[in-house]
Design a protein around this motif. Structure first.
Motif, mmCIF file in Angstrom:
data_model
loop_
_atom_site.group_PDB
_atom_site.id
_atom_site.type_symbol
_atom_site.label_atom_id
_atom_site.label_comp_id
_atom_site.label_asym_id
_atom_site.label_seq_id
_atom_site.Cartn_x
_atom_site.Cartn_y
_atom_site.Cartn_z
ATOM 1 N N ARG A 73 0.893 -1.510 -0.135
ATOM 2 C CA ARG A 73 0.177 -0.040 0.098
ATOM 3 C C ARG A 73 0.834 1.233 0.007
ATOM 4 N N VAL B 85 -4.208 2.743 -0.374
ATOM 5 C CA VAL B 85 -2.890 3.444 0.096
ATOM 6 C C VAL B 85 -3.313 3.034 1.656
ATOM 7 N N LEU C 274 1.349 9.682 -2.105
ATOM 8 C CA LEU C 274 0.483 9.389 -3.755
ATOM 9 C C LEU C 274 0.617 10.659 -4.425
ATOM 10 N N SER C 275 -0.238 11.635 -3.049
ATOM 11 C CA SER C 275 -0.474 12.733 -4.403
ATOM 12 C C SER C 275 0.296 13.617 -4.501
ATOM 13 N N ASP D 127 1.232 5.701 0.655
ATOM 14 C CA ASP D 127 1.513 6.163 1.468
ATOM 15 C C ASP D 127 0.428 7.308 0.809
ATOM 16 N N PRO D 128 -0.927 7.727 0.974
ATOM 17 C CA PRO D 128 -1.790 8.758 0.164
ATOM 18 C C PRO D 128 -0.610 10.090 0.006
ATOM 19 N N ASP E 201 -9.119 2.538 0.694
ATOM 20 C CA ASP E 201 -8.712 2.037 1.643
ATOM 21 C C ASP E 201 -9.415 0.804 2.233
ATOM 22 N N PHE F 69 -9.864 10.973 2.858
ATOM 23 C CA PHE F 69 -8.842 10.546 2.116
ATOM 24 C C PHE F 69 -8.781 12.440 1.671
ATOM 25 N N TYR G 216 -5.728 15.479 1.302
ATOM 26 C CA TYR G 216 -4.935 14.609 0.272
ATOM 27 C C TYR G 216 -4.656 15.522 -0.702
ATOM 28 N N TYR H 251 -8.963 7.016 -3.755
ATOM 29 C CA TYR H 251 -8.228 6.687 -2.831
ATOM 30 C C TYR H 251 -8.519 5.775 -1.890
ATOM 31 N N ARG I 219 -3.428 2.430 5.818
ATOM 32 C CA ARG I 219 -4.895 2.532 6.156
ATOM 33 C C ARG I 219 -4.610 2.820 7.886
ATOM 34 N N ALA J 212 -6.323 3.269 -6.301
ATOM 35 C CA ALA J 212 -4.186 3.685 -5.040
ATOM 36 C C ALA J 212 -5.213 2.868 -3.853
#
Ligand code: TPP
Length: 552
Positions: free
Chosen positions: A364, A536, A370-371, A366-367, A468, A391, A394, A466, A538, A534
């Motif tokens: 997974r 992400v 990713l962003s 990390d959001p 989860d 989410f 983010y 996002y 959690r 994605a």
């Protein structure tokens, strides 16, 4: 024979309605055809809930009257959440709502009561003879009063013969000039302030230039509420968003202000973090078109009723008058605009500058990682639409936007499931920009039918989920207290596979390297949307969510 339905559609098209969103059934078939025959474009959504939100987002970005066309009864009730969002947001929106007037009809409902219940204004086509006047009134209320208007169109009235008619031009909305004393009082407050901060809301979207000039003239720092994010994108001394999404440095500087001026901004619990961003001794001023908005959410020391641009201009002139002319910029007070503040904003002013500890969860991402990676890849000319959920901060905080049109936030009703349709309406309004729909897996699956609409329209759209595998907001709300979470957690869904099934390009992202597929899509013709599933990490609840729960 021309019917009332034909005449209504033709008159709206002739009055300049360019785009209509909806789902067609028997009751709105003719009026919708008359609109397109008159030159309007009809966007057929797959669910009225989506259509309403598309029309709302389109109106927000185009500045035009939004128009929604639905079937009677369930077509209307399906659209209600989006209609409520639009009504709460004061979006000028006209809903063409056929009405089965016989109580014995399966489709019958009390549409006027329904409109009133959600904050929309009911207007009825009373008869063929009054149709032109009724329609004109509906448009006038929607445009000049910035209201969501439900135009009830009884089936028998729609079918009645009618002569074609044209709509009178809607008079421009009255713009109240601020009272002279109020302008003087705001000039006094600004002259006395050493650390002024301006917060601009949606009511200031057309006043960015004037407010920016006044901030330079008075040494004020600039911030926006979430909905008008991007307004001061390139301005020096901009703090970005005030409220839950504010960076630590922005929150600190706002809290230390000795004067806060809200411009067309509700100053609600979100923008002021339940008032914690206002120091005990901070003077609070609010400028708004609507006297009823003044002090509605937070204590104020001064309320100014007036157009935000006109007020900023008038205060600027008043300050110049008091100075005996227009002083050169070198003589303007520095106020809050010190070298130290400039340095801090340069170093810590963006969320990506704020260090974080990478979340580690196998398979997974990390959001935040990713962003930030997406932000670096996406073209600067973009529109970001964000749904609700854990989410949501983010994309709202890490994805830059080029201007106030670059961020569409349909969150006045705090509904999940509106983000995809928001993005579609935005993409139709601003086709020259890449549109990003940032969604949770819950919000996507609630509204997924309109992915077909996005594919059919060939939109330049990136759907970032996002994922989860949960209603994360509820997990983080109730999990810490040991409640069972069975109803808010779900098995993994192959969202990339779902995207492909609709005809989208798609990728599952578990690590930054998986984003190469996004880069390839970005470099290509982008003739079909891409879905990024994605997966992400959690572990962590978001910090803005903790804030939101205080409002429940
Ligand atoms: C229409 C609607 N139903 C339910 C809720 C309550 N709710 C708020 S956030 C949320 C979870 C959203 O899940 P998801 O879209 O996956 O985002 P996440 O919170 O997991 O990031 C729910 C169910 C709501 N706000 N609106």
């Amino acid at each position: 024979m021309t019917t009332v339905a034909d005449a209504v559609g033709a008159a709206l098209a002739q009055a300049g309605v360019r785009t209509v969103f909806g789902v067609v059934g028997s009751g709105n078939f003719h009026v919708t055809n008359a609109l397109t025959a008159g030159g309007a474009r009809f966007i057929a959504a797959r669910h009225e809930g989506g259509a309403a939100v598309m029309a709302d987002a389109y109106a927000r970005l185009s500045g035009e009257l939004g128009v929604l066309s639905v079937h009677q009864g369930p077509g209307l009730t399906n659209a209600l959440t989006g209609i409520t969002e639009a009504a709460k947001s004061r979006t000028p929106l006209l809903i063409l709502a056929p009405a089965a007037t016989s109580p014995r009809s399966n489709f019958h409902l009390d549409d006027a009561a329904l409109a009133t219940a959600v904050g929309a204004v009911p207007v009825r086509l009373g008869a063929a003879a009054t149709a032109a006047a009724d329609l004109a009134r509906a448009c006038r209320i929607a445009v000049t009063e910035r209201r969501t208007v439900l135009l009830s169109m009884p089936l028998d009235v729609q079918a009645a013969p009618a002569s074609p008619f044209t709509l009178p031009a809607v008079p421009p909305a009255e713009v109240p000039a601020p009272a002279r004393e109020a302008v003087g009082a705001l000039a006094d407050a600004l002259s006395a302030a050493r650390r002024p901060v301006f917060i601009a809301g949606r009511g200031a979207r057309n006043a960015g230039k004037e407010i920016k000039h006044l901030s330079e003239r008075t040494g004020a720092l600039l911030a926006t509420s979430a909905v008008s994010r991007g307004l001061f994108r390139d301005a020096p001394f901009s703090l970005d968003v005030s409220g839950g999404f504010a960076t630590p440095v922005a929150a600190e500087l706002i809290k230390d202000a000795d004067l806060l001026v809200g411009w067309g901004c509700a100053l609600n619990m979100w923008t002021l973090r339940h008032g914690t961003l206002v120091g005990d001794n901070t003077t609070v001023v609010q400028v708004d078109l609507d006297t009823g908005a003044l002090g509605a959410h937070h204590r104020i020391d001064l309320g100014v009723t007036g157009d935000t641009a006109a007020t900023a201009r008038a205060v600027h002139e008043e300050l110049d008058r008091r100075a005996g002319g227009s002083p050169p910029p070198g003589e303007w007070p520095r106020g809050y605009r010190s070298a130290e503040v400039a340095g801090r904003l340069a170093r810590e002013g963006r969320w990506r500058d704020v260090p974080y500890k990478e979340a580690r969860e196998h398979g997974r991402i990390d959001p935040r990682t990713l962003s930030i990676a997406l932000d670096g890849m996406l073209p600067p000319q973009r529109t970001v639409a964000v749904d609700s959920g854990n989410f949501m901060g983010y994309p709202a905080m890490y994805l830059d936007v080029p201007d106030a049109d670059g961020f569409v936030f349909t969150q006045a009703f705090q509904s999940i499931g509106l983000g995809l349709a928001t993005a579609i309406g935005a993409a139709v309004a601003r086709p020259g920009r890449l549109t990003v729909a940032a969604l949770g897996d819950g919000g996507l699956l609630m509204s997924v039918a309109d992915l077909e609409t996005a594919v059919r329209l060939g939109l330049d759209l990136l759907v970032v989920v996002y994922d989860d595998e949960a209603y994360g907001a509820e997990v983080h709300h109730f999990g810490p207290d040991g409640y069972p979470l069975d109803h808010v957690t779900f098995p993994p869904a192959d969202i990339a596979g779902i995207g492909r099934g609709f005809g989208c390009a798609a990728v599952t992202v578990r690590a930054p390297a998986d984003l190469d597929a996004v880069a390839a899509w970005l470099a290509g013709p982008r003739d079909r949307p891409m879905v990024v599933d994605a997966k992400v990490a959690r572990g962590e609840p978001s910090w803005w969510l903790a804030e939101a729960f205080r409002g429940h």
